[in-house]
Each structure stands twice: as structure tokens, then as C-alpha cells.
Design an enzyme around this catalytic site. Sequence first.
Site, PDB file in Angstrom:
ATOM      1  N   ASP A   9       8.653  -2.838   8.860  1.00  0.00           N
ATOM      2  CA  ASP A   9       8.083  -4.147   8.559  1.00  0.00           C
ATOM      3  C   ASP A   9       6.592  -4.063   8.916  1.00  0.00           C
ATOM      4  O   ASP A   9       6.178  -3.172   9.677  1.00  0.00           O
ATOM      5  CB  ASP A   9       8.800  -5.192   9.419  1.00  0.00           C
ATOM      6  N   ASP A  11       3.960  -7.203   9.511  1.00  0.00           N
ATOM      7  CA  ASP A  11       3.461  -8.189  10.467  1.00  0.00           C
ATOM      8  C   ASP A  11       4.319  -8.223  11.730  1.00  0.00           C
ATOM      9  O   ASP A  11       5.543  -8.380  11.663  1.00  0.00           O
ATOM     10  CB  ASP A  11       3.433  -9.580   9.829  1.00  0.00           C
ATOM     11  N   GLU A  18       0.292 -11.623  12.552  1.00  0.00           N
ATOM     12  CA  GLU A  18       0.868 -12.219  11.350  1.00  0.00           C
ATOM     13  C   GLU A  18      -0.323 -12.520  10.432  1.00  0.00           C
ATOM     14  O   GLU A  18      -1.114 -13.426  10.702  1.00  0.00           O
ATOM     15  CB  GLU A  18       1.627 -13.508  11.687  1.00  0.00           C
ATOM     16  N   SER A  97       6.478  -5.499   3.282  1.00  0.00           N
ATOM     17  CA  SER A  97       5.933  -6.647   3.993  1.00  0.00           C
ATOM     18  C   SER A  97       6.066  -7.950   3.221  1.00  0.00           C
ATOM     19  O   SER A  97       5.826  -8.000   2.014  1.00  0.00           O
ATOM     20  CB  SER A  97       4.441  -6.389   4.267  1.00  0.00           C
ATOM     21  N   GLY A  98       6.410  -8.998   3.971  1.00  0.00           N
ATOM     22  CA  GLY A  98       6.321 -10.339   3.422  1.00  0.00           C
ATOM     23  C   GLY A  98       4.888 -10.829   3.435  1.00  0.00           C
ATOM     24  O   GLY A  98       4.606 -11.958   3.048  1.00  0.00           O
TER      25      GLY A  98
END
Length: 212
Positions: A9, A11, A18, A97-98
Site C-alpha cells: 500500500d 499512504d 496520507e 494506492s488509493g
Amino acid sequence: MPRFLVVLDADSTLLEDEVIELLAESAGTRPQVEAITERAMRGEIDFAESLRERVSTLAGLQTDVFTRAQQAVRVTRGADDLVRGVHAAGGTVGVVSGGFHEVLDPFAAQLELDHCQANRLEVVDGVLTGRVLGDVVDARAKAAALRAWADADGVPLARTVAVGDGANDVEMMRVAALSVAFDAKPRVRESADVAIVDRDLSAVLATLGLRG
């Protein structure tokens, strides 16, 4: 052919920050965005819906906000060691990643990652519209990325590792043969095979039998 695949992932895992919150700082919406992020990380609200809500607060920002965010982002301690260690052992590393390609890509290049997938923000005439382009990278998309990269690298799922900290990472952690919760939320720690509490990514090497 790579021996194994590690998917991280971004962040709060590969990166200390973030990114959406750094962007929101420039929009004056950070407290509001932080509150939504926290609920999404705990799995209390749908991630895609929460991301669109947070991105909507960025409407009207100039694209130089990406440069400011890149300057503020901190790469998590041990990231270089982890990537070098995995590569030295014949593995590949990806980040899914979001967050956003616009901020993440330079770090993925700097760390020499093999794969990178994230969201893209819509920009019109140098200004953010407050919308995400295409499908949101959510939990399902993260799991799909791990599968796709393993397939592309010729790595069986039995030799895949997923490292994350939030509810959005649980699905890819289920798909991977080994799941590592990195300084993670309680729900994520409970569902992971291994939990790392120290914020040092090089500790992942020990879980792979590559150190200690």
C-alpha cells in the site's frame, strides 16, 4: 523469472503521509478530509465513496499543488532497504494506492519499483475539477492488481506478499499467500498473518526470511 512478488500500500505504508490530506491542506479542507480518511481506514464507510467525497474538496486547486505535496511527502524508513533486499533475492515490488499517480509516481521511480497503480485526478486548464478519472482504486482493484502483477511476472499466488495498514488493504491481503499488517488498524492486524508495529519497512525482510 522473479521468485516472488511483494505488493505495498502507499499512504501510511510506503509513505508516512496520507497524500489526500496534504492536498487538502492547500484547499483548507484538511480537518474535514482527515475525519473521512480515518473512517474509511477503519472500514466504517465505503472507500470509493469516501475518496470521491474527499477529492471533491480539492476543486479549484492549481496543479502546482502536486509539487507541494511531493515536497512534503516522507518515504517510510526502510523502504529503500526493503526494495533492494527483495530485488537482490530475485523478487519484484509493486505499490498499489488509493492515492494519486500525480504525487506517487516520482517516489515509485526513485525506489525503482517494478509496478505502480493509483488513481488519477481530473484536471481541466491546469485546475483540479474535484473528480477522479476512471474507476477508483479500491479494495477490489488492489486485489486485482496483485493478481495481475503476479501473472505478468510469472509468480504463483503462493509466492505473493501484501503489506498494508487500512481496511482498503484487507482484500489484497486475503489474496496474497503472506499478509503483513504494517502499523495497522486493529481490523487489519486481526486478519493479517504477521503484524509489524515499528514503522520500519525493512522489518518486512525478516518475515520473508531475508534477514534475521
